[in-house]
Design an enzyme around this catalytic site. Structure first.
Site, PDB file in Angstrom:
ATOM      1  N   LYS A   1      21.093  95.600  26.209  1.00  0.00           N
ATOM      2  CA  LYS A   1      21.557  96.734  27.011  1.00  0.00           C
ATOM      3  C   LYS A   1      21.292  98.053  26.282  1.00  0.00           C
ATOM      4  O   LYS A   1      21.232  98.069  25.055  1.00  0.00           O
ATOM      5  CB  LYS A   1      23.080  96.617  27.229  1.00  0.00           C
ATOM      6  CG  LYS A   1      23.512  95.520  28.170  1.00  0.00           C
ATOM      7  CD  LYS A   1      25.030  95.518  28.300  1.00  0.00           C
ATOM      8  CE  LYS A   1      25.495  94.403  29.219  1.00  0.00           C
ATOM      9  NZ  LYS A   1      25.059  94.563  30.608  1.00  0.00           N
TER      10      LYS A   1
ATOM     11  N   ARG B   1      26.759  84.403  34.910  1.00  0.00           N
ATOM     12  CA  ARG B   1      26.519  83.344  35.905  1.00  0.00           C
ATOM     13  C   ARG B   1      26.105  82.042  35.226  1.00  0.00           C
ATOM     14  O   ARG B   1      26.350  80.958  35.768  1.00  0.00           O
ATOM     15  CB  ARG B   1      25.467  83.816  36.916  1.00  0.00           C
ATOM     16  CG  ARG B   1      24.114  84.071  36.327  1.00  0.00           C
ATOM     17  CD  ARG B   1      23.224  84.920  37.226  1.00  0.00           C
ATOM     18  NE  ARG B   1      23.609  86.335  37.217  1.00  0.00           N
ATOM     19  CZ  ARG B   1      23.005  87.284  37.925  1.00  0.00           C
ATOM     20  NH1 ARG B   1      21.999  86.985  38.718  1.00  0.00           N
ATOM     21  NH2 ARG B   1      23.404  88.546  37.853  1.00  0.00           N
TER      22      ARG B   1
HETATM   23  N1  BES Z   1      28.731  92.067  32.275  1.00  0.00           N
HETATM   24  C1  BES Z   1      27.613  92.546  32.989  1.00  0.00           C
HETATM   25  C2  BES Z   1      27.972  93.207  34.310  1.00  0.00           C
HETATM   26  C3  BES Z   1      28.752  94.497  34.239  1.00  0.00           C
HETATM   27  C4  BES Z   1      28.122  95.715  34.342  1.00  0.00           C
HETATM   28  C5  BES Z   1      30.134  94.478  34.134  1.00  0.00           C
HETATM   29  C6  BES Z   1      28.848  96.885  34.329  1.00  0.00           C
HETATM   30  C7  BES Z   1      30.847  95.648  34.096  1.00  0.00           C
HETATM   31  C8  BES Z   1      30.217  96.845  34.205  1.00  0.00           C
HETATM   32  C9  BES Z   1      26.672  91.373  33.322  1.00  0.00           C
HETATM   33  O1  BES Z   1      26.620  90.371  32.379  1.00  0.00           O
HETATM   34  C10 BES Z   1      25.293  91.949  33.426  1.00  0.00           C
HETATM   35  O2  BES Z   1      24.803  92.418  32.432  1.00  0.00           O
HETATM   36  N2  BES Z   1      24.727  91.918  34.615  1.00  0.00           N
HETATM   37  C11 BES Z   1      23.430  92.456  34.842  1.00  0.00           C
HETATM   38  C12 BES Z   1      22.655  91.470  35.692  1.00  0.00           C
HETATM   39  C13 BES Z   1      21.205  91.801  35.825  1.00  0.00           C
HETATM   40  C14 BES Z   1      20.501  91.599  34.506  1.00  0.00           C
HETATM   41  C15 BES Z   1      20.613  90.933  36.900  1.00  0.00           C
HETATM   42  C16 BES Z   1      23.581  93.791  35.549  1.00  0.00           C
HETATM   43  O3  BES Z   1      24.464  93.910  36.393  1.00  0.00           O
HETATM   44  O4  BES Z   1      22.858  94.704  35.224  1.00  0.00           O
HETATM   45 MN    MN Z   2      25.191  90.763  30.876  1.00  0.00          MN
END
Ligand code: BES
Ligand code: MN
Ligand code: ZN
Length: 492
Positions: A272, A346
């Site tokens: 990230k 997931r």
């Molecule tokens: N934990 C994150 C989702 C999230 C984002 C929670 C912002 C709280 C605030 C999750 O694991 C994630 O990183 N999801 C990705 C999925 C994508 C790579 C398909 C996302 O939402 O960007």
């Molecule tokens: Mn994630």
């Protein structure tokens, strides 16, 4: 420190308190219980209501000097036009506790004229929510500068058996929220998979629940290739925890509550951006909600069978971490192509949902801070709700509404399945940017076999980066209340 409560049946004019909070809905006339107080204040309350200085709108407050009565200050707090009384009382009481906290009064009294005994529960929950803080890691300020935290509240109501029971229920739910919010606010170096598992065993010991903890070795034996690939980049032992509360009919199918417990989510190899990454300590709020709900359910002694379950680990990049393009075999046997290692929640949930089949559930509800797309779609106001069984979805939506944790349904149609087809495996773990919350849930659906299932995407609602009116910034406790209300609705 938890708030302590007392019930007192007295005229509001005679209550000796530094702060008397009065919760009033929109368009109230002066309630009869406040007549004596109004007289002592020279008719100030009546004037405020008739002039429209205070209309009782949601989150509206008006402050009076109360010195002519027993109260140092009188604070009117608006409830709006309640469609769900429990939710508006929680919110009003929470706002009151926040104000009391800011004033540094230490103790307060509260009255909600015209409400019944049931209201006491909601008021107690709301007050606890508003007074909550996490100060363990701060050096206390010098005595002279220290404000008194709100510690004790008198609820002005009839001191009957029913009122006492209502208060006890409120305290039970508040204790559940405290568990969830405390764990959520703890930094990732303290709130580890070990700590979450330890919290579960601790709750289990206090309430005589059967708690089982699987580590990496046990999960390898269970062939949980999906969960384990997320844990591959961290030396911390991942934990799959189940907590069994069985106070319902012998042999009756249990409700299974499932939580995502990412103690920190860096994204892994698909790392990230640094900006605001610190908020990913909140990626365990689903698990925190399960722990909070189990604490509350046990304290409420609900006559129902409930299994709490969560998967805890930390998503880290490393020389041995899972990589984009890797294929893993899940507990259910389906192969998964990892497109993005940041879609890790997931992967953890897939194996938990498959593992849940062993309990022959009546219903499974999972909660996860799963997608940024859900924050874009619904903001910080509503939890995303998706599932395979419309009556169950409706039941969860109404539980969420009661708990002041509103949800909103998104579709889970077969049309979306195209987006998660893989060239090399049975399924891939991301479906692109479009409909991100739905494709994530579509992925989960592949593993939620043999029972009715609902998924809660709490990415936008589990914590807030900004101060909310009734709740300070930080963890909100969502989905603790939704879980508790759902289970209570099913209890005998
Ligand atoms: N934990 C994150 C989702 C999230 C984002 C929670 C912002 C709280 C605030 C999750 O694991 C994630 O990183 N999801 C990705 C999925 C994508 C790579 C398909 C996302 O939402 O960007
Ligand atoms: Mn994630
Ligand atoms: Zn995550």
């Amino acid at each position: 420190m938890a708030l302590t409560f007392a019930l007192r049946n007295a005229d509001t004019a005679d209550i000796d308190t530094p702060l008397l909070g009065v919760l009033l809905p929109t368009g109230s006339e002066l309630p009869t219980d406040l007549r004596a107080l109004d007289e002592r204040l020279g008719g100030a309350l009546t004037r405020a209501l008739t002039r429209g200085d205070f209309r009782g709108a949601r989150d509206e407050t008006l402050h009076f000097d109360g010195a002519a009565s027993g109260a140092g200050r009188v604070l009117l707090v608006g409830l709006g036009t309640p469609t769900e009384p429990s939710a508006s009382l929680r919110r009003g009481a929470s706002l009151l506790a926040r104000q009391a906290h800011k004033m540094g009064v230490g103790t307060a009294a509260v009255v909600a004229p015209g409400t019944d005994g049931e209201a006491i529960e909601s008021i107690a929950v709301g007050l606890s929510m508003g007074a909550w803080e996490y100060i363990d890691l701060k050096t206390p300020p010098p005595e002279a500068e220290r404000k008194k935290p709100l510690a004790r509240v008198t609820i002005v109501a009839e001191d009957s058996r029913a009122a006492k029971d209502s208060l006890a229920r409120g305290e039970a739910i508040a204790a559940g929220y405290d568990v969830a919010r405390r764990l959520a606010q703890m930094p990732g170096n303290l709130c580890t998979p070990d700590l979450l598992a330890k919290t579960a065993t601790d709750i289990g010991r206090r309430h005589r629940l059967k708690v089982t903890v699987l580590g990496r070795r046990e999960m390898e034996r269970q062939k949980m290739g999906s969960f384990l690939c997320v844990a591959q980049g961290t030396p911390q032992d991942p934990k799959l925890v189940t907590m069994e509360y069985r106070k319902g009919k012998r042999g009756a199918a249990p409700i299974v509550l499932v939580g995502k417990g990412l103690c920190f989510d860096t994204g892994g190899i698909s790392i990230k951006p640094a900006d605001r990454m610190e908020f990913m300590k909140f990626d365990m709020c689903g698990a925190a909600g399960v722990l909070g709900a189990m604490e509350a359910i046990a304290r409420l002694r609900l006559k129902v069978n409930v299994i709490g379950m969560f998967g805890a680990t930390t998503n880290m990049p490393s020389g041995i971490a899972v990589k984009p393009g890797d294929v893993v075999i899940s507990h259910l046997g389906k192969s998964i192509e990892i497109i993005n290692t940041d879609a890790e929640g997931r992967l953890v949930l897939a194996d938990l949902l498959s593992y849940a089949r062993r309990f022959k559930p009546a219903a499974v509800i999972d909660a996860a801070t799963l997608t940024g797309a859900c924050v874009i779609a619904l903001g910080h106001t509503a939890t995303g709700v998706l599932g395979t069984d419309q009556p169950l979805i409706d039941e969860v939506l109404s539980a969420a509404k009661k708990a002041a944790e509103p949800g909103w349904q998104l579709p889970l149609w077969d049309d979306y399945k195209e987006l998660i087809k893989s060239d090399v495996a049975d399924i891939k773990n991301t479906g692109g940017r479009a409909g991100g919350t739905i494709t994530a849930a579509m992925f989960l659906r592949e593993f939620a076999e043999e029972y009715p299932w609902v998924h809660l995407d709490i990415a936008g609602t589990a914590y807030s980066e900004a101060d909310l009116v009734a709740i300070p910034r930080g963890p909100t406790g969502v989905p603790t209340g939704t879980f508790v209300e759902f289970v209570r609705g099913r209890a005998g």
